[in-house]
Structure formats: C-alpha cells, structure tokens
Design a protein around this motif. Sequence first.
Motif, PDB file in Angstrom:
ATOM      1  N   THR A 124       0.869  -1.292  -0.043  1.00  0.00           N
ATOM      2  CA  THR A 124       0.105  -0.196   0.022  1.00  0.00           C
ATOM      3  C   THR A 124       0.872   1.243   0.001  1.00  0.00           C
ATOM      4  O   THR A 124       0.856   2.105  -0.766  1.00  0.00           O
ATOM      5  N   CYS A 125       2.087   1.268   1.053  1.00  0.00           N
ATOM      6  CA  CYS A 125       2.675   2.586   0.905  1.00  0.00           C
ATOM      7  C   CYS A 125       3.525   2.661  -0.193  1.00  0.00           C
ATOM      8  O   CYS A 125       4.100   3.429  -0.932  1.00  0.00           O
ATOM      9  N   GLY A 126       3.817   1.330  -0.681  1.00  0.00           N
ATOM     10  CA  GLY A 126       5.001   1.134  -1.976  1.00  0.00           C
ATOM     11  C   GLY A 126       4.392   1.572  -3.267  1.00  0.00           C
ATOM     12  O   GLY A 126       5.245   1.973  -4.100  1.00  0.00           O
ATOM     13  N   LYS A 127       2.992   1.916  -3.330  1.00  0.00           N
ATOM     14  CA  LYS A 127       2.618   2.564  -4.545  1.00  0.00           C
ATOM     15  C   LYS A 127       3.332   3.717  -4.824  1.00  0.00           C
ATOM     16  O   LYS A 127       3.528   4.383  -5.749  1.00  0.00           O
ATOM     17  N   CYS A 128       3.553   4.251  -3.600  1.00  0.00           N
ATOM     18  CA  CYS A 128       4.120   5.788  -3.597  1.00  0.00           C
ATOM     19  C   CYS A 128       5.457   5.898  -3.145  1.00  0.00           C
ATOM     20  O   CYS A 128       6.316   6.975  -3.527  1.00  0.00           O
ATOM     21  N   VAL A 178       1.355   5.689  11.162  1.00  0.00           N
ATOM     22  CA  VAL A 178       0.089   6.151  10.468  1.00  0.00           C
ATOM     23  C   VAL A 178      -0.995   6.330  11.685  1.00  0.00           C
ATOM     24  O   VAL A 178      -0.967   5.286  12.625  1.00  0.00           O
ATOM     25  N   HIS A 179      -1.807   7.312  11.766  1.00  0.00           N
ATOM     26  CA  HIS A 179      -2.434   7.437  12.811  1.00  0.00           C
ATOM     27  C   HIS A 179      -2.052   7.438  14.367  1.00  0.00           C
ATOM     28  O   HIS A 179      -2.684   6.857  15.108  1.00  0.00           O
ATOM     29  N   PHE A 204       9.266   0.385   7.351  1.00  0.00           N
ATOM     30  CA  PHE A 204       8.691   1.701   6.925  1.00  0.00           C
ATOM     31  C   PHE A 204       7.226   2.127   7.289  1.00  0.00           C
ATOM     32  O   PHE A 204       7.351   3.313   7.868  1.00  0.00           O
ATOM     33  N   ALA A 205       6.506   1.348   7.412  1.00  0.00           N
ATOM     34  CA  ALA A 205       5.045   1.428   7.800  1.00  0.00           C
ATOM     35  C   ALA A 205       4.704   1.484   9.278  1.00  0.00           C
ATOM     36  O   ALA A 205       3.739   1.913   9.634  1.00  0.00           O
TER      37      ALA A 205
END
Length: 423
Positions: A356-360, A373-374, A368-369
Amino acid sequence: MKPGRLLLVCLIVTVFAGPALAADNAKCLMCHGAPGLSKRLPDGSVISLHIDDQAFRQSVHGARLCTDCHIDMRGQTFPHKRSAVPVKCSGCHFMGNPMGAPNIGPMTEYADSVHGRAVKRGDKDAPRCKNCHGEHDIRAHTDPRSSIYRANIPDTCGKCHSDAGMARKHKIPVKRPYQLYEKSVHGKAVSGQGLIAAAVCTDCHGGHTIKAAADPMSTVNKKHIPGTCGRCHKKILEEYKKSIHGRAVAQGVKDAPVCTNCHGEHGIERPTEPGSSVYPTHVVATCSKCHESAGVQKRFGLPAHRLKTYIGSYHGVANKFGETTVANCATCHGSHGILPSSDPHSMTNKRNLPRTCGKCHPGAGENFAKGSVHLEPSEKRDKGVYWVRIFYTVFIVGLIGSFALYILLDIFSRVRKRGGRAR
Ligand code: HEC
Ligand code: HEC
Ligand code: HEC
Ligand code: HEC
Ligand code: HEC
Ligand code: HEC
Ligand code: HEC
Ligand code: HEC
Ligand code: HEC
Ligand code: HEC
Ligand code: HEC
C-alpha cells in the motif's frame, strides 16, 4: 353528371349538408387543422386548438381516429358540443388490450407512484400521462424526437423539477435536481457527448414507478442505492458489497455509507474534477463526516482522532495545502473495498502495508510503515513509541534549552566584558 363531379358533390354534401356524423380525422381537421383556431378562456388567456396534422400522423397514434381518444366526440354533429371528457390513455393502454398498445405497467405502476397518488388527490401540479408524453405528437421511446427518448428525459422531468418554488410548495427536499444533474458527469455525458448509456433521471428513479426517497420501495431509498448505481457500475458494486461499509448497509446499518454518501446524487463528478467530493483533497472531509462523529465512533467501537492524526502527519499537512499526490484516507484504505485493518485482505493490514505504501514509496519495507500512521501513542498502547516520543521531546526540549542557555550566557559574558572595558 361526370363521375368526378358526382364525387365532389357527394363530398360537399357529406361535409356541409346539415348535421353530419363526425366520423374521420379529416372532418375534425377541417376546423382544427387551421393554425389560427383558438379559444379564449374565462381568465382571458388564449389556448390554441390547432392540431398539426403532419406531427399527428408521424406520432405513434397516427393511425388512430381522433375519436378513439376523444370518445365524447363520437357521433357528434357540428359545431360540436364542448369536449367535456378528458382523454383516458387507459382506454387502450391496459394489460392484455386487443389494440397492441404497449403496457409494461404504465397504468398500474403509475397509479401507485408519487405522481399518480398526487394526481388522485387532485394535485394540479403533478404530471398526468400527457405532461411527460405529450398529446398529439407522442412518439416511441426509441425515437430521438420523443420526450421519453433517453437523451430527452432530463428535460422532460426538468420542466417541473427545475423550479425551486414548486419544490418548496410540495415539500420536496431536493429543490433543483435538474440544474445539478446537467452539470454532473452523467448530465454532461448525455447532453454534451450524446452518451446515452450514462444515467438519466429514470435510471435512478424509474419512470412510472417513481417514489419518494423515504419510501422503502423507492429505487433511491438508501438500502437500494448501491443496486441502482450498480446496474451500470457493476464491478464497483461487487467490490463495495464485500467492504465493511457494504456489508453494514446490507444488514440495515443506517450510519454506513452508500454510493451517494461519498459521491452525492445529482451533482456526481469525476474524482479528477476539483469540485468532486472524492477529489484527493476532499476525500478527507468526505470520510470525516462520519468518522469524526462521536456517535458513530461510540456505536461501532471505532477508534477516534483519525482526522487529527492524519492532519498531523506529513501527508495531512501537504493535503491541506492542496497537494494531490500525497496519501489521503482512500489511497491507504481503498474506496470501495474498505476493510478493517484486522482483515488479512485489507489494504491497511500489516502484511499489505508495504504494498500500500509502496505504490508511492518505492521499496517501502515492513519497517517503513510501522507505527507511522494515525499515531497517537499512549503509555498503554504502543509503549515503545510512547517512550521514544517522550525521550525525543525531553531530548529536543533539553537540546534547544541548553542551546538557548549557552547563547544567553555568551551574550551575558560579552556584555560584561564590554562593560569592564568601558570602565
Ligand atoms: C366546425 C368546426 C369544428 C369541427 C369540424 C370540429 N371542431 Fe372541435 N372545436 C371547434 C371549436 C370552435 C372548439 C372550441 C369550442 C369552445 O369554444 O369551447 C372546439 C373544441 C374542441 C375540443 C375541446 C378543446 C377544449 O379544451 O375545450 C376538442 C377536444 C375538439 N374540439 C375535438 C374535435 C374532434 C375530435 C373533432 C372531430 C370529430 C372536432 N373537434 C371537429 C371546432 C370544430
Ligand atoms: C392518443 C390520443 C389522442 C388522439 C388520437 C387525439 N387526441 Fe386530441 N387530445 C388528446 C389529449 C390527451 C388532449 C389534452 C386534453 C385532455 O387531456 O383531455 C387532447 C386535446 C385536444 C384538443 C384541445 C386542444 C389541445 O391541444 O389541448 C383538441 C382540439 C384535440 N385534442 C383535437 C384532436 C384531433 C382533431 C384529433 C385527430 C386528428 C385528436 N385530437 C386526436 C389526445 C388525443
Ligand atoms: C413522470 C413522467 C411520466 C408519466 C407521468 C407517464 N409516463 Fe409513460 N413513460 C415515461 C418514460 C420516461 C418512459 C420511457 C421508459 C421508462 O424509462 O420507463 C415511459 C414509457 C411509456 C410507454 C412505453 C412503454 C414500453 O414498454 O414501450 C407507455 C405506453 C407509456 N409510458 C404510457 C403512459 C401512460 C398511459 C401514462 C399515464 C397513466 C404515462 N405513461 C405516464 C414517463 C412518464
Ligand atoms: C385508442 C387506443 C389508444 C389510446 C387511447 C392511447 N394509445 Fe398510446 N398507443 C396505442 C397503440 C395501439 C400504440 C402502439 C402503436 C405502434 O406501436 O404502432 C400506442 C403507443 C403508445 C406509446 C409508444 C410506446 C413506445 O413504444 O415507446 C406511448 C408512449 C403511448 N402510446 C402513450 C399514450 C398516452 C400518453 C396516451 C394518452 C394521452 C395514449 N397512449 C392513448 C393506442 C392508444
Ligand atoms: C408536471 C410536473 C412534473 C413532471 C413532468 C415530473 N414531476 Fe416529479 N413531481 C412533481 C410534483 C408536483 C411532485 C410532488 C408530488 C407530491 O406532492 O407528492 C413530484 C414528486 C416527485 C418525486 C418525489 C419527491 C418527494 O419527496 O415527494 C420524485 C423523485 C420525482 N417527482 C421525480 C420525477 C422524475 C424522475 C420525473 C421525470 C421522469 C418527474 N418527476 C416529472 C411534478 C412533476
Ligand atoms: C445517478 C442517480 C440519479 C439521477 C441520474 C437522478 N437522481 Fe434524483 N435522486 C437520486 C437519489 C439517490 C436521491 C435521494 C436523495 C436522498 O436520499 O436524499 C434523489 C432524489 C431526488 C428527488 C427528491 C426525492 C425525495 O423524495 O427526496 C427528486 C425530486 C429527484 N431526485 C429528481 C430527479 C430528476 C428530475 C432527475 C433528472 C434531471 C434526477 N433526479 C436524476 C438519484 C438520482
Ligand atoms: C444507466 C447507467 C448508470 C447509472 C444507473 C449510474 N451511472 Fe454513473 N456513469 C455511467 C456512465 C456511462 C458513466 C461514464 C460517463 C463518461 O465517462 O462520460 C458514468 C460515470 C460515473 C462517474 C465518473 C466515473 C469516472 O471514471 O470519472 C461516477 C463517480 C459515477 N458515474 C457514479 C455513479 C453513482 C454514484 C451512481 C448512482 C447514484 C451512478 N453513477 C449511476 C452510467 C451510470
Ligand atoms: C466510502 C466512500 C465511497 C463509497 C461508499 C463509494 N465510493 Fe465510489 N469512489 C470513492 C472515492 C474516494 C473514489 C476516487 C478514488 C478511486 O478512484 O478509487 C471513487 C471513485 C468512483 C468511480 C470512478 C473511478 C472508478 O473506479 O471507476 C466510480 C464510477 C464510483 N466511485 C462509483 C461508485 C458506486 C457505484 C458506488 C456504490 C456501489 C460507490 N462509488 C461507493 C468513494 C466511495
Ligand atoms: C456515511 C458515513 C460514513 C462514511 C462517509 C465513511 N464511513 Fe467508514 N464506516 C462507517 C461506519 C458506520 C462504519 C462501521 C461499520 C460496521 O462496523 O458495521 C465504518 C467502518 C469503516 C472502517 C472499518 C473500521 C473497523 O475497525 O471496523 C474503515 C477502515 C473505514 N470505515 C474507513 C472509511 C474511509 C476511508 C472513508 C472515506 C473514503 C469512510 N470510511 C467513509 C461510516 C462511514
Ligand atoms: C498513510 C496511510 C493512511 C492514511 C492516509 C489514512 N489511514 Fe486510516 N489507517 C491506516 C492504517 C495502516 C491503519 C491501521 C493501523 C492503525 O490504526 O494505525 C488505519 C486505521 C484506520 C481506522 C481504524 C480501523 C482499522 O481498520 O484499523 C480508521 C477508521 C481509519 N484508519 C480511518 C481513516 C480516515 C478517516 C482517514 C482520513 C482522514 C485515514 N484513515 C487516513 C492507514 C491510513
Ligand atoms: C498516494 C501516494 C502515497 C501513499 C499511498 C503513501 N504515501 Fe507517504 N508520502 C507521499 C508523498 C508524495 C510524500 C512526500 C514526500 C515524498 O515524496 O517522499 C509522502 C511522505 C511521507 C512521509 C514523510 C516524508 C518522508 O519521505 O519520510 C512518511 C513518513 C510517509 N509518507 C509514510 C507513508 C506510509 C507509512 C505509507 C503507507 C501506510 C504511505 N506513506 C503511503 C505519498 C504517499
């Protein structure tokens, strides 16, 4: 007498010689074919009684007698009495009629529609058959000149539903759907590009079956909206049905979103249009309508502060300043297939975050993730992050503090030195 003359005399006799039976259309058109024929109403207004013969002949009823519809004119003498009996379309359009008049429900369904019921109550503003179909120029729905040809339907409904005054009078919650629709992706596709596969009023509302949105039988009742849009947007419907939102709506949860909660109804725009409710910088507000509601959070045990933590993130700050390439709620969670992060198929499930993060963020790994988040760490949850943050804060405050102290001391000593020299 020559045969030709005999015929002429016969004609004159049948038409003018005293009372004659009003038998065929030509007779009626002798008077009603004259463009000037009109009548003054008691209120002073003038209505035309002219019938355009050519338009009538080209209409679906072109082969009918005038008196098939104007039944009280049968057997009349001229000048005839005032027509008192309104035309009844149901005289032919009933189930199993011998004339072959098509009847996929117009009579029975219409009577039970919001319009039919209003007419039954004597409401003069509600549409009778002729308000949507016309009178002497009725054409089949396949004819591009017909008022019910797909591309013309918005204008047909818009005759009444573009009038905010009419809506107020009848307490219709949506005041000017026509104007909103014309500017929507569907309206522009139909009227601009002639793409008649795009939605017109009757695709969402029905034609003869129209009901108020609050009616559980209505195609635009919340429960039925996904199916109504999904007739055309099939793949999205499939995805939506499996989502947490879709499943909740199917179980009758009123707080969960259907298509129109995120997209709007009449003003639907492409997600790439800056005015769209699902444009990257508007998605945040669209999801937050519900996810910031304390009531919704409480009822469904959902975590709070999604918006606050998002706005506090790099993505949130950039999004607020109009940056469309950073992550918004939907780029991380999905739009139609949203699932709780505990679900292994969820885009926000730990296992799927690198993708999901890797798309960008090309090459984003599991680390990394993690925890980014939140984030609103407490001593109980995310203990590590909590203490790291505390440490960070103390460290930074300490660092800046000592730096400031250093500068102060430095200034102080310089001042003292200068003072000493001056003495
Ligand atoms: C001799 C001329 C003449 C002929 C022929 C004639 N009409 Fe008329 N028609 C009139 C006039 C004039 C009026 C207006 C009467 C009035 O003032 O109310 C009228 C009114 C009507 C109206 C009522 C309009 C309204 O809203 O009041 C209908 C319907 C109508 N005609 C149908 C027919 C049909 C059907 C035929 C053929 C069977 C026919 N007419 C033949 C002259 C004619
Ligand atoms: C398919 C049915 C149908 C046929 C066939 C038909 N009419 Fe009509 N006509 C209507 C309707 C509907 C109205 C509107 C008034 C009403 O609802 O009673 C109307 C109204 C009229 C009026 C009143 C003025 C107006 O336009 O509102 C006249 C005059 C008239 N018709 C004449 C004729 C003549 C002449 C013919 C034959 C050439 C004819 N009609 C054939 C359905 C029909
Ligand atoms: C609010 C507008 C509206 C009203 C009122 C209305 N119709 Fe229709 N009608 C439509 C539209 C739109 C269609 C095209 C098909 C569709 O989308 O349902 C249609 C289709 C039809 C058809 C064609 C059906 C087919 O299967 O080919 C007939 C016949 C018909 N209407 C008759 C009537 C009769 C009779 C009445 C009065 C009882 C009536 N309509 C009232 C809008 C209306
Ligand atoms: C005298 C019988 C009769 C009356 C009255 C009548 N119709 Fe019809 N109508 C027919 C017949 C028959 C057809 C089929 C014509 C054809 O397909 O050639 C038809 C076709 C239609 C169609 C076309 C359906 C399509 O394919 O989209 C519409 C719309 C329609 N009628 C509406 C009306 C309305 C509205 C009224 C009342 C104002 C009315 N009709 C009154 C007999 C009638
Ligand atoms: C001749 C005017 C007229 C036309 C044409 C017309 N409508 Fe209506 N419509 C009304 C009126 C008046 C009401 C309110 C009826 C009432 O008071 O219950 C209404 C009610 C509605 C409602 C329910 C609103 C509510 O909250 O009660 C919907 C939905 C609707 N119309 C859609 C349509 C669509 C779609 C079309 C075209 C196929 C159409 N209308 C054509 C006059 C019209
Ligand atoms: C893409 C689907 C769609 C199209 C196209 C559409 N509508 Fe609607 N419409 C809806 C939905 C969904 C609602 C219910 C809104 C709500 O629940 O508040 C609605 C509500 C309405 C209402 C108020 C009904 C009520 O009871 O609150 C009217 C009137 C209306 N629409 C008329 C029209 C007209 C006229 C057109 C064409 C110009 C049209 N709509 C086109 C989906 C559509
Ligand atoms: C009758 C079929 C039909 C119905 C029903 C329908 N749509 Fe559409 N919709 C289309 C078509 C066709 C397009 C493509 C228009 C274009 O590309 O110009 C479209 C475009 C869209 C778009 C923009 C898509 C893009 O790629 O930018 C959105 C969003 C949308 N529709 C949402 C909805 C919603 C929400 C509903 C229900 C309230 C709905 N539609 C009902 C046919 C439909
Ligand atoms: C929770 C909010 C939400 C719900 C519910 C929702 N959408 Fe969307 N939709 C979005 C967002 C955000 C986008 C833009 C991002 C994207 O393309 O995924 C979008 C994009 C679209 C598009 C254009 C892009 C594409 O994928 O073709 C269409 C068409 C669409 N939605 C139709 C629907 C339909 C039909 C429904 C109901 C079955 C629906 N949406 C339900 C949020 C939602
Ligand atoms: C109309 C209100 C509404 C809108 C708009 C909405 N949601 Fe929801 N959402 C809910 C409700 C209610 C639930 C709880 C459903 C349940 O558990 O049955 C939920 C559940 C969720 C969940 C799962 C939570 C969990 O732990 O089970 C996520 C994730 C979510 N929504 C994200 C989003 C995103 C992202 C958007 C915008 C694209 C959005 N929602 C738009 C009402 C909404
Ligand atoms: C950068 C990606 C990202 C963005 C942007 C994002 N989220 Fe999340 N969201 C996540 C992840 C990962 C989780 C699960 C872990 C957690 O709770 O931190 C989550 C959890 C949630 C949950 C709890 C339910 C669950 O599935 O665990 C909700 C509700 C939610 N987010 C809503 C939103 C809303 C609303 C927005 C926009 C204001 C948003 N999110 C923005 C990635 C994101
Ligand atoms: C829609 C694209 C998109 C998605 C998905 C996305 N990001 Fe980002 N993110 C960006 C952009 C663009 C920036 C700006 C800086 C850049 O280009 O690296 C950024 C910046 C960041 C930053 C701060 C700056 C930096 O590079 O260190 C972090 C941390 C971050 N993202 C984490 C995540 C995490 C974790 C996820 C998945 C849960 C995620 N992002 C998903 C687009 C995205």
